[in-house]
Design an enzyme around this catalytic site. Structure first.
Site, short mmCIF file in Angstrom:
data_model
loop_
_atom_site.label_atom_id
_atom_site.label_comp_id
_atom_site.label_asym_id
_atom_site.label_seq_id
_atom_site.Cartn_x
_atom_site.Cartn_y
_atom_site.Cartn_z
N ASN A 406 -24.91 -36.49 -24.16
CA ASN A 406 -24.66 -35.31 -25.03
C ASN A 406 -23.55 -35.45 -25.87
O ASN A 406 -22.62 -35.78 -25.55
CB ASN A 406 -24.76 -34.16 -24.29
CG ASN A 406 -24.63 -32.86 -24.65
OD1 ASN A 406 -25.48 -32.48 -25.42
ND2 ASN A 406 -23.38 -32.24 -24.99
N GLU A 407 -24.04 -35.27 -27.15
CA GLU A 407 -22.78 -35.18 -28.39
C GLU A 407 -21.69 -36.31 -28.18
O GLU A 407 -20.67 -36.00 -28.00
CB GLU A 407 -22.30 -33.81 -28.40
CG GLU A 407 -23.30 -32.76 -28.64
CD GLU A 407 -22.37 -31.23 -28.87
OE1 GLU A 407 -21.36 -31.54 -28.81
OE2 GLU A 407 -23.42 -30.34 -29.20
N ASN A 455 -28.32 -30.68 -31.22
CA ASN A 455 -27.73 -29.43 -30.90
C ASN A 455 -27.37 -29.08 -32.22
O ASN A 455 -26.70 -29.75 -33.08
CB ASN A 455 -26.40 -29.64 -30.04
CG ASN A 455 -26.82 -30.37 -28.74
OD1 ASN A 455 -27.96 -30.61 -28.24
ND2 ASN A 455 -25.68 -31.00 -27.97
N TYR A 461 -22.02 -21.38 -35.31
CA TYR A 461 -20.86 -22.22 -35.66
C TYR A 461 -21.12 -22.50 -37.41
O TYR A 461 -19.96 -23.00 -37.75
CB TYR A 461 -20.84 -23.60 -35.02
CG TYR A 461 -20.52 -23.33 -33.37
CD1 TYR A 461 -19.24 -22.70 -33.35
CD2 TYR A 461 -21.29 -23.95 -32.55
CE1 TYR A 461 -19.11 -22.39 -31.64
CE2 TYR A 461 -21.10 -23.80 -31.36
CZ TYR A 461 -19.82 -23.06 -30.90
OH TYR A 461 -19.65 -23.01 -29.37
N TRP A 541 -29.69 -22.57 -26.10
CA TRP A 541 -28.36 -22.63 -25.47
C TRP A 541 -27.91 -21.28 -25.13
O TRP A 541 -27.63 -20.56 -26.23
CB TRP A 541 -27.42 -23.68 -26.04
CG TRP A 541 -26.18 -23.84 -25.46
CD1 TRP A 541 -25.20 -23.35 -25.31
CD2 TRP A 541 -26.33 -24.87 -24.35
NE1 TRP A 541 -24.14 -23.62 -24.44
CE2 TRP A 541 -24.88 -24.86 -23.89
CE3 TRP A 541 -27.09 -25.74 -23.82
CZ2 TRP A 541 -24.41 -25.57 -22.84
CZ3 TRP A 541 -26.53 -26.74 -22.77
CH2 TRP A 541 -25.30 -26.54 -22.31
N LYS A 562 -23.06 -17.34 -24.45
CA LYS A 562 -24.37 -17.66 -25.21
C LYS A 562 -25.62 -17.74 -24.34
O LYS A 562 -26.98 -17.89 -24.68
CB LYS A 562 -24.44 -19.11 -25.62
CG LYS A 562 -23.47 -19.35 -27.03
CD LYS A 562 -23.38 -20.65 -27.45
CE LYS A 562 -22.10 -20.78 -28.42
NZ LYS A 562 -21.03 -21.08 -27.59
C1 GCB Z 1 -22.48 -27.93 -27.57
C2 GCB Z 1 -22.37 -28.31 -26.00
C3 GCB Z 1 -22.34 -27.37 -25.12
C4 GCB Z 1 -21.70 -26.27 -25.63
C5 GCB Z 1 -22.07 -25.65 -26.67
C6 GCB Z 1 -21.36 -24.53 -27.10
O1 GCB Z 1 -23.22 -28.43 -28.37
O2 GCB Z 1 -23.38 -29.56 -25.93
O3 GCB Z 1 -22.11 -28.06 -23.79
O4 GCB Z 1 -21.39 -25.34 -24.45
O5 GCB Z 1 -22.31 -26.74 -27.55
O6 GCB Z 1 -21.59 -23.45 -26.72
O7 GCB Z 1 -20.68 -24.56 -28.00
#
Ligand code: GCB
Length: 671
Positions: A406-407, A455, A461, A541, A562
């Protein structure tokens, strides 16, 4: 017919009785726990497993990440000394555990999310055994995860059990799996061709041949096939039995709404005697991801509409029980999702089982997040955690892909490790896809897995919710055979904060996260996802708010807000109902901003989510004009509230039988 089923069951029960030598005794009570700092061991307290020491401080910036010790005193359960062996199996300990029994060191396990198992046959006493587990959840540059915004709760937070098995048994020691792997090598509507591997522990060369008998029961309970032929090879310390099983015209596991499962009953046979048995419920299915048409289940288009889940819960952290797992699953079913990304690490076996039973497609994941270190021990830990994830969860039919990272970012050349992990996942399991979630374009590791996902947070953001269209189009190349999904999207929301006029994202790390903006982000993002059928899957998410100790935003310290549902699972936010309206077949209607009970402005829009074809709205007993928008949204514009209390009621007429469903609320205008 009934007689056949009855006879099948009778023989099943009889053989099960012969193999009843296998038992599992949970170690729940009799534990004590103390934090350890330097030379100092704090006061011991009695605890029950599952347990975490961060239940109270897991949402505070300086939550305890350090050492602790557990002790468990127990008498041995009845064991037949000459014919049985005993093992202790931990489902997960966060995150680095060393285990002793009666002063003998059994081993060390690094990794917070996977099971491990030690044999204790020769150390176990009849009375007064002492199991000691020294644990730390301190950050460790050689153990995944190295990054992530989520709290790393410390402790023995999943169950522990003693396994009492026959001397020669399906091994519990192959990376703590169940010892049997059912590989769905070729499945279609006519045939399910399965390869079974059973690893046997304790067999000696001088014993002569061992055999495997597999009986497969249809979802309705009758026997569909029994296989007795198997080849055996010595594979390290195990004897490996290989078998092929064909099911003609199989009843397929069809996801939500049709999660038909077969029951597989395995018998280990030696000298004509059944010496061990094991049973697994497995759905047979086939799937495919077409880079331009999306996900297919059993040959039919099956767009994956999913949510992400973290495992923690208010007041309990990661130390949750059956009740909490079931409640999470019920909420995911209620919203109407058909797929779950179990982020960012292996979840409990129990939850994968709930997914199998509910028909949820599952993205399973290892905690390789943010960056790695260029150290052989880190790479070895990554390989270990991936192998454990795959072997321990091999038979869960809900899982269709193994996620490798992930990322990732940084300059530590993570693509070299990702390449190794990709090969490892294919070697371990040629029947499932590899996948990953990235947030950076153009990185070499983004092209390595079978399918890819991104993502992206347009409207939170960066940019506005509609920008999701560019976010996806930028990643998708119609000339390339690269399947693209959206692994995360969303926005933060507090159920106590409201704004009827919000048109752009609030400060994301600020304290003001109005619920209305989250709903708008999901409406805008989802609209763009739906327009693009090649997006093989999308995952909100997050389904639930979760602990994120380093954050201080929205109206709570240490929470990533979130979620579509609050951290205590008590409140569904408006955006929850947006998805329910779009995904669930059960008639529903929901007035948004219900919690915005005190108003200062007379003119307001009233927005309703409903899957009914028609919705009407009454304000103080009078109908107002309602406009129907796409994706189950209905709006009455510029409605005038009167001073004092206003009664709002929405009605939807269901398609089934013209039954009206309603929702109502009351808003008070202050002037
Ligand atoms: C992301 C991450 C995740 C974070 C989310 C966030 O991209 O993969 O683990 O919780 O952003 O809420 O910023």
């Amino acid at each position: 017919m009934y007689l056949r089923i009855y006879i099948a069951f009778l023989s099943f029960i009889l053989t099960a009785a012969v193999g009843a030598a296998r038992t599992s005794v949970p170690l729940v009570n009799g534990w004590s726990f103390a934090k350890v700092e330097g030379e100092k061991t704090y006061q011991w307290e009695n605890v029950a497993i599952p347990h975490t020491w961060n239940d109270a401080d897991g949402t505070t910036p300086n939550y305890y990440r350090g050492k602790a010790a557990y002790r468990c005193r127990f008498d041995a359960p009845p064991v037949q000394l000459h014919t049985q062996r005993t093992f202790v199996r931990f489902e997960a300990v966060s995150q680095d555990a060393t285990v002793w029994l009666n002063g003998k060191r059994l081993g060390r396990h690094q990794g917070a999310f996977t099971a491990f198992c030690y044999e204790i046959t020769h150390v176990l006493k009849e009375k007064n055994n002492e199991l000691v587990v020294k644990v730390t959840n301190a950050a460790d540059s050689l153990v995944m995860p190295l990054e992530g915004d989520f709290t790393i709760f410390g402790g023995i937070y999943r169950p522990v059990a003693l396994l009492i098995l026959p001397n020669v048994c399906f091994t519990p020691q192959d990376f703590a799996s169940c010892g049997i792997y059912v590989s769905q090598s070729k499945v279609n509507n006519e045939i399910a061709h399965l390869n079974i591997i059973a690893k046997v522990d304790g067999a000696k060369d001088s014993d002569g041949p061992y055999g495997l008998r597999t009986t497969v029961f249809a979802p309705e309970g009758h026997i569909v096939v029994t296989a007795t032929n198997s080849n055996s090879v010595k594979d390290g310390s195990f004897l490996t039995l290989n078998q092929s099983v064909d099911i003609s015209n199989p009843q397929l596991w069809g996801g939500v709404g049709n999660p038909a499962m077969h029951r597989f009953f395995f018998e280990l046979i030696h000298n004509g005697q059944v010496i061990d048995t094991l049973s697994q419920n497995i759905g047979v299915r086939y799937f495919e991801v077409n880079p331009h048409q999306g996900f297919f289940l059993n040959g039919k288009e099956f767009p994956l509409r999913g949510v992400n889940r973290h495992q923690d819960r208010d007041g309990m952290g990661w130390a949750i029980t059956h009740r909490e797992h079931c409640q999470d699953m019920e909420l995911i079913k209620e919203i109407g999702a058909n797929c779950i990304r179990l982020a960012h690490y292996p979840h409990s076996d129990e939850f994968y089982t709930l997914c199998d039973e509910a028909g949820m497609l599952v993205w399973a994941e290892i905690p390789y997040i943010g960056h790695g270190t260029r150290h052989y021990a880190f790479d070895a830990n990554a390989r270990q955690q991936l192998t454990e994830l795959i072997r321990q969860n091999y038979n869960h039919c809900s899982i269709f892909c193994w996620s490798l990272f992930n990322e990732l970012g940084g300059s530590g050349r993570p693509h070299e490790l990702v390449e190794q992990l990709n090969e490892l996942a294919h070697r371990e399991d040629p029947t499932r896809l590899t996948v990953a979630a990235a947030n950076n374009d153009g990185r070499p590791e983004n092209d390595m897995t079978d399918i890819m996902a991104y993502n992206t947070y347009p409207g939170w953001y960066w940019a506005d919710p509609g920008t999701m269209q560019w976010a996806i189009d930028w990643k998708y190349d119609p000339n390339k055979n690269r399947a693209i999904g959206i692994s995360e999207y969303g926005a933060g929301a507090s159920i106590n904060q409201h704004d009827q006029h919000i048109v752009k994202a609030p400060k994301t790390d600020g304290s003001w996260h109005p619920e209305e903006w989250q709903a708008l982000v999901h409406e805008g993002n989802y609209r763009e996802i739906r327009k693009r059928p090649y997006v093989w899957g999308s995952f909100v998410w997050n389904m639930f708010d979760f602990a994120s100790a380093s954050r201080h935003e929205g109206d709570r310290q240490g929470i990533n807000d979130k979620g579509l549902v609050t951290y205590d699972r008590q409140t569904r936010k408006d955006a929850f109902y947006f998805y329910q309206a779009n995904w669930s077949k059960k008639p529903m209607i929901h007035i948004t901003s219900k919690r915005h009970t005190t108003r200062n402005e007379a003119l307001t829009d009233i927005k309703v989510y409903s899957n009914c074809p028609e919705v009407s709205i009454e304000v103080n007993g009078k109908y107002v004009h309602v406009e129907r928008l796409e994706h189950c949204i209905f709006v009455a514009h510029d409605v005038k509230l009167t001073s004092g209390e206003n009664q709002i009621e929405a009605f939807g007429i269901t398609t089934d039988n013209d039954v009206a469903i309603t929702d109502k609320c009351s808003w008070t205008l202050n002037n």
